[in-house]
Scaffold this motif. Structure first.
Motif, mmCIF file in Angstrom:
data_model
loop_
_atom_site.group_PDB
_atom_site.id
_atom_site.type_symbol
_atom_site.label_atom_id
_atom_site.label_comp_id
_atom_site.label_asym_id
_atom_site.label_seq_id
_atom_site.Cartn_x
_atom_site.Cartn_y
_atom_site.Cartn_z
ATOM 1 N N PRO A 162 0.828 -1.213 0.000
ATOM 2 C CA PRO A 162 0.000 0.000 0.000
ATOM 3 C C PRO A 162 0.861 1.261 0.000
ATOM 4 N N VAL A 163 0.253 2.368 -0.392
ATOM 5 C CA VAL A 163 0.949 3.653 -0.399
ATOM 6 C C VAL A 163 0.144 4.657 0.414
ATOM 7 N N GLU A 164 0.823 5.659 0.944
ATOM 8 C CA GLU A 164 0.154 6.710 1.702
ATOM 9 C C GLU A 164 -0.254 7.842 0.770
ATOM 10 N N PRO A 165 -1.520 8.287 0.832
ATOM 11 C CA PRO A 165 -1.924 9.422 -0.002
ATOM 12 C C PRO A 165 -1.090 10.647 0.351
ATOM 13 N N ARG A 186 -9.229 8.383 -1.178
ATOM 14 C CA ARG A 186 -7.782 8.362 -1.412
ATOM 15 C C ARG A 186 -7.095 7.311 -0.538
ATOM 16 N N ARG A 187 -7.597 7.140 0.687
ATOM 17 C CA ARG A 187 -7.020 6.126 1.567
ATOM 18 C C ARG A 187 -7.287 4.728 1.029
ATOM 19 N N GLY A 195 -4.998 4.154 -1.820
ATOM 20 C CA GLY A 195 -3.665 3.863 -1.282
ATOM 21 C C GLY A 195 -3.546 2.431 -0.817
ATOM 22 N N SER A 218 -1.569 5.510 -6.025
ATOM 23 C CA SER A 218 -1.389 6.847 -5.474
ATOM 24 C C SER A 218 -2.229 7.883 -6.208
#
Length: 492
Positions: A96-99, A429-430, A433, A438
């Motif tokens: 996963p990625v952080e917004p 957005r979360r 993510g 992104s």
């Protein structure tokens, strides 16, 4: 007391309208009393958290909580049947990625547009003044202005209430051309030019049809056409106000495309699109052929699903006419892609968008941005009483009653609309993510799966056919060939 009961008994026994009261005088009134509060009993005491309609209690709670700025959580697991056929779920990633950074925006504006507009992923869908109260329109306008997202005026016209706080506006032109109409019901070009070039107006949407009642016009009875509504719509006070079922300015796909180009010129180069609830895939392809033949087209298309419902409509239309949003989005995305037009035309989705997962799901199904009506109403105070068409909205959102509107505080509700939008975008957005994306462009059809049976599920990439760019022009697949062959730019 006895005299009153006796008189009521005598009336019930002699009246000829209600059979129940003739057979059960006095006591029969209990049946009508209970029937009158049945919706409230159902909503508050009978329905479960996840099976209410049109929005279940869980969804309404999320909207209310976000509008109030409250934390949302759910303990002890989901109450939904996750193995029920038709259930959709999003595919998360182990990376996963952080917004980060500002909210992604979507550019509305094709090659012919000189004043493009970057729209939010979530905006206020079409709701007219007259259907909504002045205070509700003002609260939504204030929320949109503070949150930096767009408010669609609805086909009832452009009013001072839409301009009060300076929010970005999408001016909707329906079949009545309200706020810019001639006495005989055509478009007043000079009036349209003047209003379309206002700074607040960022885009113009031609309403061809809406999800609640596709293919059907509307009538606002003369008794409801007060001086204010008459002034904003450009119609005589006290007379029936007709929204015809079809436009007077065009009747074919090629005429629609030419009308779009004319409105873009009159507006000073602003984005122009249209809103439609699709019925026939062949008609979608007819519009694509008209765009190709004319070398001109819309900057965006708003797909309204048949599950849309702020507009009052006959139940038969609401329940049985029109294409659901999912199929409409996939159909339009494929048609534009296969015609080689997808890169220049943005797609919006309108129909039961309320939570972050709704936004992500619609983006995967083919949309670039979303519009929400009923969830924005709930953020403004709507309690889903479903009395919008009666003028008796208990919270002042969908009524012209001054007494009922008094309950709606514009400043407070405007802030709630802003908070709801901000929190819902953040949650979308979360979720993206968590899926390893992104930005929206990294989403794809493998990331949304549908349960087919208790022991099987498939991704949208596998369930649906997805056309490649220009495929309809080169070699239409067999499943599309007949519709493509019969689609005509000069006829719907």
């Amino acid at each position: 007391m006895g005299v009153g009961v006796g008189a009521l008994t005598a009336y019930d026994l002699t009246q000829r309208t209600h059979s129940i009261l003739r057979n059960y005088p006095v006591a029969g009134h209990m049946r009508y009393a209970l029937e009158s509060i049945r919706p409230e009993l159902q909503q508050y005491f009978i329905e479960r958290n996840f099976d209410g309609r049109p929005f279940d209690r869980d969804t309404r709670t999320v909207v209310y909580s976000r509008a109030k700025g409250q934390e949302i959580g759910k303990a002890f697991g989901s109450e939904r049947d996750l193995e029920e056929p038709g259930y959709n779920f999003l595919v998360h990633s182990n990376a996963p990625v952080e917004p980060s950074g500002p909210e992604p925006r979507v550019r509305l504006g094709g090659p012919e547009c000189s004043r493009p507009y970057d729209i939010s992923l979530l905006n206020i869908s079409a709701m007219s003044f007259g259907s909504l109260s002045a205070r509700a329109v003002r609260a939504m306008n204030k929320g949109a202005a503070m949150g930096g997202f767009a408010q669609d005026t609805g086909e009832g016209g452009l009013t001072d209430y839409h301009l009060e706080y300076g929010a970005d506006l999408m001016w909707e032109l329906g079949t009545g051309y309200f706020s810019a109409r001639t006495p005989d019901g055509h478009l007043d070009r000079d009036e349209f030019r003047r209003k379309a070039q206002m700074d607040e107006v960022k885009a113009i949407t031609i309403k061809i049809s809406q999800g609640a009642k596709p293919g059907m016009g509307g009538m606002l009875p003369g008794a409801k056409v007060n001086a204010e509504i008459a002034r904003y719509r450009g119609v005589p006070e006290g007379e029936d106000c007709l929204s015809p079922s079809a436009h007077k300015e065009f009747s074919t796909p090629i005429e629609l495309v030419e009308f779009i180009a004319e409105l873009r010129r009159l507006s000073g180069g602003k984005p122009v699109g249209f809103k439609i609830c699709f019925g026939s895939r062949r008609e979608v392809l007819s519009i694509c052929k008209a765009i190709i033949d004319a070398g001109s087209g819309p900057d965006y298309i708003l797909v309204d699903g048949s599950e849309g419902g702020t507009g009052a409509a006959p139940q038969e239309f609401t329940d049985h006419v029109g294409m659901p949003l999912r199929e409409g989005l996939i159909t339009l995305h494929n048609a534009l892609t296969g015609s080689g037009l997808r890169d220049t035309i943005s797609i919006g989705a309108s129909g039961k968008v309320a939570q972050g997962n709704d936004i992500v799901r619609r983006l995967i199904q083919g949309a670039d941005f979303t519009m929400s009506a009923r969830a924005m109403m709930m953020a403004t105070g709507c309690i889903q009483a479903q009395k919008c068409h009666t003028g008796k909205c208990p919270v002042g959102v969908a009524t012209q009653s001054a007494r009922r509107q008094r309950a709606l505080d514009v400043v407070d509700k405007g802030e709630r609309v802003r908070r709801y939008h901000e929190a819902t975008i953040a949650e979308a957005r979360r979720i993206m993510g968590a899926m390893g994306a992104s930005r929206p462009s990294q989403l794809d059809t493998t990331m949304l799966r549908q349960v087919l049976s208790p022991i099987a599920s498939s991704s949208y990439a596998e369930i649906y056919e997805w056309l490649s760019p220009g495929q309809l022009l080169d070699s239409p697949p067999e499943s599309w060939a007949a519709d493509w062959a019969h689609a005509r730019a000069d006829s719907f």
